[in-house]
Scaffold this active site. Structure first.
Site, PDB file in Angstrom:
ATOM      1  N   CYS A  36       1.615   3.615  11.727  1.00 32.44           N
ATOM      2  CA  CYS A  36       2.501   3.222  10.767  1.00 32.44           C
ATOM      3  C   CYS A  36       2.971   4.264   9.797  1.00 32.44           C
ATOM      4  CB  CYS A  36       2.188   1.995  10.099  1.00 32.44           C
ATOM      5  SG  CYS A  36       0.777   2.553   8.871  1.00 32.44           S
ATOM      6  N   HIS A  94       0.612  -1.244  -0.048  1.00 30.25           N
ATOM      7  CA  HIS A  94      -0.028   0.000  -0.057  1.00 30.25           C
ATOM      8  C   HIS A  94       0.869   1.309  -0.189  1.00 30.25           C
ATOM      9  CE1 HIS A  94       0.886  -0.985   4.249  1.00 30.25           C
ATOM     10  NE2 HIS A  94       0.822   0.309   4.383  1.00 30.25           N
TER      11      HIS A  94
END
Length: 690
Positions: A208, A65
């Site tokens: 993250c 991603h």
């Protein structure tokens, strides 16, 4: 607003053999559907995110991603692989691959949907349903959540949009998906807990680098483990869908804290004095029960943490207590890189302005009178003086910013003031770049020491804004003026004189060392150390420091340029994805972006890294031998007119690029010949591509 995923974005027979090919196969579907505007640019962003941390998860899941300017709207593509694809998970290859694409500045609604999917992936019944599904349209509907969720699912994505989250956990924000995601509320314990027992309470933060997937998966995994253990858990997900801080009352009532993060936890001071388990986000996904058990043990032992650490980025997922158990060298590097990362924009802006002023008005422009008093609109010299003085003003912040943010990396916001003060004093006593390093470390250490002192609760509110900055600034100022300032200034002068006196073999050896460092990890810690050493010299430029800056930038351009050249002259040795990355590497290398070679190094480190290191060493040595100088900290070939001995400089870059290219081609050819003796499924594919 288009659907996040459609049947056209589902491949139930994904034939890719590598994660790069898988990302490309799914990205092509996104391009076909008009969701991605530039295939190569998007894949480069995916590869850059993958280089930060593998995106494979236990349970056979891969979630490549990224955020990218080449994404038209938030999109998800799904592929199912029979043999599985290696995404770096500890338990083996992934058979379920989700390519998540988010545009830069995506709206919160779509990103909330993406985060909900990330949490659902923690439900084994959901993933098993995807493994059994045979119709792409039905698989897309299942992913969108249009079908009823499997019984027992731990995911309740709609909860993140509940207009009244206060009914579940008082004070928890609606945007805080995990906190409203089924955790025990209002002290309610699960059925297997004693009704009269006071539940153990934990607050957690997950984050993250991209803030799309791992953030929410870690939150959901922790929430599920907490329910199983009879623990009341509230999670603050600092993700791309936005976040709202935990209610201070929840933090005050918590028995322990869990941080599962790979970027800096925001406003860490809120958790001061609590037992803290500090770990990487993957540990929150893969080992939530262990983290909760560790939090219990720390609370039982009374191991309250004084917050004095920087960003945790534990890719191995190991837990630490506020970072205290991390190796000292790792923590020191983190502190120093925190300062350097904030300093670099000042270096870039100031250095380029000064370099442009010299190009327009010559080196004598540095002695021009202040443009505040003497400025003539129509004269080039006036504009050159203006640029020079603006750049010089920016450069005046280098050492204070370096010191301030080293201290910030160690002890958060209370350390900023003493760090900046110490950096300013370093300039006053002529301690320079080294003085800034020491001042930042001293400020952080002093603040950490003050934070360990237990104070009355009524004083806690003024500690970070008044008491700590006041006392720490006084202590750091005393140390810098009276104790360490002059010795560091003497060391700085010795280093400067040494650089200025470098000639012959000594200069070449330094160029070799810097070249090796720049090319070893291509944007990683060793690369940043060499770059920081060079940039520090620009704060007080001398002939020697300008040579170092030139050698560092030249060597840093070699890895991507070499990979670009190698994929051009011997494309058959590289996969289709690598050849396409090679085209982008021409621009990245020319722009001094060493990270352009990371996809090649990640795919074949034993051949690529030694080759580019050899090329970087050649370039660094030649640049020093030729006496090339550079006053700009960045820019690549676009600042060649500002380089001393520009033609020899380009020759040094070309020589190093050629050496690296020859070596990587030779090593890959040898490897190909060796593999040809045995059955190799990749060989026919490479032969056709050639």
């Amino acid at each position: 607003m288009s659907e996040l995923i459609t049947a056209a974005l589902v491949d139930l027979d994904l034939s890719a053999e590598t994660k790069q090919d898988a990302a490309r196969s799914l990205a092509v579907r996104m391009v076909t559907e008009g969701r991605v505007t530039d295939l190569d640019g998007f894949l480069a962003d995916v590869a850059a995110r993958e280089a930060q941390m593998p995106t494979g998860l236990d349970g056979g899941i891969g979630i490549p991603h990224c955020r990218s300017e080449h994404v038209a709207e938030p999109t998800l593509a799904f592929g199912r692989s029979g043999p599985g694809i290696d995404f770096g998970a500890a338990d083996g290859p992934a058979d379920l691959v989700f390519l998540i694409a988010a545009p830069t500045g995506a709206d919160d609604d779509h990103l909330t949907i993406l985060s909900a999917l990330a949490r659902r992936l923690m439900d084994p019944q959901f993933t098993e349903a995807l493994r059994a599904e045979r119709d792409p349209g039905a698989a897309a509907a299942l992913i969108r959540g249009e079908d009823a969720e499997p019984a027992g699912s731990v995911s309740q994505a709609p909860a993140s949009k509940d207009p009244a989250p206060e009914a579940s956990t008082p004070g928890t924000a609606a945007g805080n998906a995990a906190a409203a995601d089924g955790t025990p509320v209002d002290g309610a314990a699960p059925d297997n807990a004693a009704p009269s027992a006071e539940p153990f309470r934990i607050v957690a933060v997950t984050s993250c680098p991209t803030g799309i997937a791992h953030t929410y998966m870690a939150a959901e995994s922790l929430a599920a483990a907490a329910r199983a253990e009879g623990v009341v858990l509230d999670v603050e997900t600092q993700g791309s869908a936005g976040f709202e801080r935990l209610d201070p009352a929840l933090i005050a009532a918590a028995d322990a804290v869990v941080w599962a993060h790979d970027v800096e936890v925001r406003d860490k001071a809120r958790f001061d004095g609590k037992p803290i388990v500090d770990t990487g986000v993957k540990a929150g996904i893969n080992r939530p029960a262990e983290l909760i058990a560790e939090a219990r043990r720390k609370a039982e032992r009374g191991e309250n943490t004084v917050l004095a650490t920087g960003t945790a980025a534990h890719q191995d997922g190991g837990a630490t207590t506020g970072g205290d158990h991390a190796h000292f060298g790792v923590r020191l590097r983190t502190y120093l890189m925190s300062g350097v990362s904030y300093m670099v924009p000042f270096v870039a802006a100031g250095g380029l302005l000064i370099a442009l002023s010299f190009a327009i008005g010559g080196y004598e422009i540095a002695g021009a009178k202040s443009v505040a008093d003497h400025f003539v609109w129509g004269e080039a010299a006036g504009w050159a003086a203006l640029l020079n003085q603006i750049g010089t003003a920016a450069f005046a912040f280098l050492v204070p910013v370096l010191a301030g943010y080293i201290a910030y990396g160690m002890a958060d916001r209370p350390a900023l003031v003493p760090g900046f003060v110490g950096g300013a004093i370093a300039l006053t006593v002529n301690a320079g770049f080294l003085g800034g390093l020491v001042a930042g470390l001293l400020a952080g250490a002093v603040v950490m020491a003050i934070q360990r002192v237990k104070v009355h609760p009524t004083l806690r509110g003024i500690m970070p804004v008044l008491v700590i900055p006041l006392i720490a600034s006084a202590v750091v100022g005393f140390l810098m003026f009276i104790v360490v300032g002059k010795p560091i200034a003497s060391l700085q002068r010795a280093l400067t004189d040494g650089l200025n006196g470098l000639s012959g073999s000594n200069a070449i050896i330094l160029g070799i060392v810097l070249g090796l460092m720049m090319c070893f990890d291509m944007g990683g810690p060793l690369n940043k150390v060499a770059y920081a050493f060079a940039v520090g010299g620009l704060a007080d430029p001398t002939p020697g420091s300008l040579k170092v800056m030139a050698a560092v930038m030249a060597a840093g351009m070699v890895p991507p340029l070499a990979m670009a050249l190698a994929t051009t002259v011997r494309g058959g040795l590289f996969s289709r994805t690598e050849r396409e990355n090679g085209r982008a590497a021409w621009v990245l290398g020319a722009s001094f972006i060493s990270e352009g070679a990371i996809p090649f190094a990640a795919a074949d480190p034993l051949r690529v890294i030694p080759s580019v290191m050899a090329g970087g060493a050649v370039t660094g040595a030649l640049s020093m031998a030729f006496g090339c100088t550079l006053r700009a900290p960045h820019g690549g070939i676009f600042v060649v007119p500002l380089i001393g001995n520009p033609f020899l400089y380009l020759l040094a870059i070309a020589a190093g690029t050629t050496v690296a290219t020859l070596l990587v081609v030779l090593l890959k050819s040898m490897g190909r010949n060796t593999e040809a003796a045995a059955p190799a499924p990749e060989a026919p594919k490479i032969s056709v591509a050639a």
